[in-house]
Design a protein around this motif. Sequence first.
Motif, PDB file in Angstrom:
ATOM      1  N   PRO A  32      -1.549  27.563  43.431  1.00 34.96           N
ATOM      2  CA  PRO A  32      -2.896  27.088  43.097  1.00 34.96           C
ATOM      3  C   PRO A  32      -3.154  27.152  41.599  1.00 34.96           C
ATOM      4  O   PRO A  32      -2.480  27.867  40.864  1.00 34.96           O
ATOM      5  CB  PRO A  32      -3.814  28.068  43.854  1.00 34.96           C
ATOM      6  CG  PRO A  32      -2.969  29.277  44.075  1.00 34.96           C
ATOM      7  CD  PRO A  32      -1.564  28.789  44.233  1.00 34.96           C
ATOM      8  N   THR A  33      -4.117  26.382  41.145  1.00 30.07           N
ATOM      9  CA  THR A  33      -4.372  26.293  39.704  1.00 30.07           C
ATOM     10  C   THR A  33      -4.819  27.613  39.104  1.00 30.07           C
ATOM     11  O   THR A  33      -4.696  27.809  37.897  1.00 30.07           O
ATOM     12  CB  THR A  33      -5.445  25.227  39.442  1.00 30.07           C
ATOM     13  OG1 THR A  33      -6.618  25.535  40.215  1.00 30.07           O
ATOM     14  CG2 THR A  33      -4.951  23.844  39.824  1.00 30.07           C
ATOM     15  N   SER A  34      -5.362  28.522  39.915  1.00 33.23           N
ATOM     16  CA  SER A  34      -5.796  29.805  39.362  1.00 33.23           C
ATOM     17  C   SER A  34      -4.620  30.587  38.799  1.00 33.23           C
ATOM     18  O   SER A  34      -4.775  31.366  37.848  1.00 33.23           O
ATOM     19  CB  SER A  34      -6.496  30.637  40.454  1.00 33.23           C
ATOM     20  OG  SER A  34      -5.611  30.880  41.537  1.00 33.23           O
ATOM     21  N   TYR A  35      -3.427  30.408  39.365  1.00 32.06           N
ATOM     22  CA  TYR A  35      -2.250  31.092  38.846  1.00 32.06           C
ATOM     23  C   TYR A  35      -1.829  30.519  37.495  1.00 32.06           C
ATOM     24  O   TYR A  35      -1.148  31.169  36.730  1.00 32.06           O
ATOM     25  CB  TYR A  35      -1.090  30.981  39.836  1.00 32.06           C
ATOM     26  CG  TYR A  35      -1.272  31.809  41.077  1.00 32.06           C
ATOM     27  CD1 TYR A  35      -1.823  33.081  41.009  1.00 32.06           C
ATOM     28  CD2 TYR A  35      -0.886  31.319  42.325  1.00 32.06           C
ATOM     29  CE1 TYR A  35      -2.007  33.837  42.152  1.00 32.06           C
ATOM     30  CE2 TYR A  35      -1.049  32.075  43.468  1.00 32.06           C
ATOM     31  CZ  TYR A  35      -1.612  33.335  43.377  1.00 32.06           C
ATOM     32  OH  TYR A  35      -1.776  34.077  44.504  1.00 32.06           O
ATOM     33  N   TRP A  36      -2.178  29.283  37.238  1.00 27.91           N
ATOM     34  CA  TRP A  36      -1.818  28.679  35.956  1.00 27.91           C
ATOM     35  C   TRP A  36      -2.756  29.124  34.843  1.00 27.91           C
ATOM     36  O   TRP A  36      -2.373  29.189  33.690  1.00 27.91           O
ATOM     37  CB  TRP A  36      -1.882  27.156  36.065  1.00 27.91           C
ATOM     38  CG  TRP A  36      -0.939  26.611  37.080  1.00 27.91           C
ATOM     39  CD1 TRP A  36       0.111  27.261  37.656  1.00 27.91           C
ATOM     40  CD2 TRP A  36      -0.967  25.309  37.654  1.00 27.91           C
ATOM     41  NE1 TRP A  36       0.754  26.456  38.550  1.00 27.91           N
ATOM     42  CE2 TRP A  36       0.106  25.246  38.571  1.00 27.91           C
ATOM     43  CE3 TRP A  36      -1.777  24.203  37.486  1.00 27.91           C
ATOM     44  CZ2 TRP A  36       0.377  24.106  39.309  1.00 27.91           C
ATOM     45  CZ3 TRP A  36      -1.504  23.071  38.214  1.00 27.91           C
ATOM     46  CH2 TRP A  36      -0.445  23.029  39.124  1.00 27.91           C
ATOM     47  N   MET A  37      -4.009  29.420  35.162  1.00 28.20           N
ATOM     48  CA  MET A  37      -5.006  29.738  34.139  1.00 28.20           C
ATOM     49  C   MET A  37      -5.198  31.231  33.922  1.00 28.20           C
ATOM     50  O   MET A  37      -5.561  31.662  32.840  1.00 28.20           O
ATOM     51  CB  MET A  37      -6.347  29.100  34.521  1.00 28.20           C
ATOM     52  CG  MET A  37      -6.301  27.576  34.551  1.00 28.20           C
ATOM     53  SD  MET A  37      -7.891  26.823  34.936  1.00 28.20           S
ATOM     54  CE  MET A  37      -8.107  27.333  36.646  1.00 28.20           C
ATOM     55  N   LEU A  38      -4.992  32.029  34.958  1.00 23.49           N
ATOM     56  CA  LEU A  38      -5.232  33.464  34.864  1.00 23.49           C
ATOM     57  C   LEU A  38      -3.910  34.213  34.956  1.00 23.49           C
ATOM     58  O   LEU A  38      -3.057  33.864  35.764  1.00 23.49           O
ATOM     59  CB  LEU A  38      -6.167  33.923  35.996  1.00 23.49           C
ATOM     60  CG  LEU A  38      -7.550  33.270  36.026  1.00 23.49           C
ATOM     61  CD1 LEU A  38      -8.325  33.749  37.233  1.00 23.49           C
ATOM     62  CD2 LEU A  38      -8.326  33.579  34.745  1.00 23.49           C
ATOM     63  N   ASP A  43       2.343  34.829  38.472  1.00 27.94           N
ATOM     64  CA  ASP A  43       2.573  33.991  37.306  1.00 27.94           C
ATOM     65  C   ASP A  43       3.662  34.573  36.417  1.00 27.94           C
ATOM     66  O   ASP A  43       4.519  33.851  35.898  1.00 27.94           O
ATOM     67  CB  ASP A  43       1.271  33.836  36.520  1.00 27.94           C
ATOM     68  CG  ASP A  43       1.423  32.912  35.324  1.00 27.94           C
ATOM     69  OD1 ASP A  43       1.750  31.739  35.527  1.00 27.94           O
ATOM     70  OD2 ASP A  43       1.232  33.379  34.187  1.00 27.94           O
ATOM     71  N   SER A  44       3.645  35.895  36.240  1.00 28.08           N
ATOM     72  CA  SER A  44       4.670  36.543  35.414  1.00 28.08           C
ATOM     73  C   SER A  44       6.049  36.404  36.035  1.00 28.08           C
ATOM     74  O   SER A  44       7.040  36.173  35.329  1.00 28.08           O
ATOM     75  CB  SER A  44       4.326  38.029  35.222  1.00 28.08           C
ATOM     76  OG  SER A  44       3.077  38.183  34.593  1.00 28.08           O
ATOM     77  N   LEU A  45       6.124  36.523  37.370  1.00 33.23           N
ATOM     78  CA  LEU A  45       7.405  36.374  38.061  1.00 33.23           C
ATOM     79  C   LEU A  45       7.942  34.959  37.904  1.00 33.23           C
ATOM     80  O   LEU A  45       9.134  34.765  37.608  1.00 33.23           O
ATOM     81  CB  LEU A  45       7.240  36.716  39.539  1.00 33.23           C
ATOM     82  CG  LEU A  45       8.479  36.532  40.426  1.00 33.23           C
ATOM     83  CD1 LEU A  45       9.605  37.451  39.960  1.00 33.23           C
ATOM     84  CD2 LEU A  45       8.137  36.794  41.882  1.00 33.23           C
ATOM     85  N   MET A  46       7.075  33.951  38.068  1.00 36.66           N
ATOM     86  CA  MET A  46       7.502  32.566  37.935  1.00 36.66           C
ATOM     87  C   MET A  46       7.980  32.274  36.514  1.00 36.66           C
ATOM     88  O   MET A  46       8.997  31.603  36.306  1.00 36.66           O
ATOM     89  CB  MET A  46       6.363  31.621  38.307  1.00 36.66           C
ATOM     90  CG  MET A  46       6.010  31.593  39.776  1.00 36.66           C
ATOM     91  SD  MET A  46       7.346  30.958  40.832  1.00 36.66           S
ATOM     92  CE  MET A  46       7.979  32.486  41.520  1.00 36.66           C
ATOM     93  N   LYS A  47       7.265  32.798  35.530  1.00 36.85           N
ATOM     94  CA  LYS A  47       7.664  32.565  34.141  1.00 36.85           C
ATOM     95  C   LYS A  47       8.990  33.243  33.826  1.00 36.85           C
ATOM     96  O   LYS A  47       9.811  32.702  33.078  1.00 36.85           O
ATOM     97  CB  LYS A  47       6.571  33.063  33.198  1.00 36.85           C
ATOM     98  CG  LYS A  47       5.328  32.185  33.179  1.00 36.85           C
ATOM     99  CD  LYS A  47       4.305  32.682  32.175  1.00 36.85           C
ATOM    100  CE  LYS A  47       3.095  31.752  32.134  1.00 36.85           C
ATOM    101  NZ  LYS A  47       2.062  32.229  31.183  1.00 36.85           N
TER     102      LYS A  47
END
Length: 227
Positions: A32-38, A43-47
């Motif tokens: 969801p977009t919230s993971y992209w903005m916050l 998000d850290s795992l994906m990056k």
Amino acid sequence: MMTNLFSAFDPATSMNMSLNWLSTFLGFLLIPTSYWMLPSRYDSLMKMIQMKLHLEFKMLLGPTSKGFSILFISLFMFILYNNALGLVPYVFTSSSHLAFTISMALPLWLSTIIFGYINHTQHMLAHLIPEGSPGVLMPLMACIEVVSNMIRPGSLAVRLMANMIAGHMFMIFLGDGLMNSSAQWIPLLMTCQIILTSFETAVAVVQAYVFSTLSTLYTSEVTYDNT
């Protein structure tokens, strides 16, 4: 028994249309977009995963990688989502079908070959004959290289499809045995099912990595040292 076994891989849900293929796009709901903005752990795992893959693909592609690494990272994540979703009960495994795998492997291979022969014709023709080959064997070596290049998309597609089908068939066998077995065998079968599910989770990651890495290697033959 065989009809019931392979019906798990049947994409048809009705006579008019199939809704099973919609599961291919369920992976987008996990981002969801919230993971992209916050900032978040997800998000850290994906990056972290994307950065590791970028460094590895950039090394394979060489200095001319440019945006190719982003393409193969996206390919890895897309296959990984579909492989992982196939392990969820009652979710259709789209990556176990040749139509799904060949639709990714064939366009990628064909576009790379066309790009190579249009822009680097001499380099592509030189790849057909390995360095140091005897003059007598050069025509045979060229034929072998042509055949090996042509079967690459098929090998990529069949490898992914076969690995996903094999694991799911074992899980179906164990599931049928668990439903029809007596009480004393249930703990053993449950343990085997948990171990097999863990193994299939690892296979889902490995097969996504193998598909994207081999695609990167095939592309590097065209893009590397050709600027």
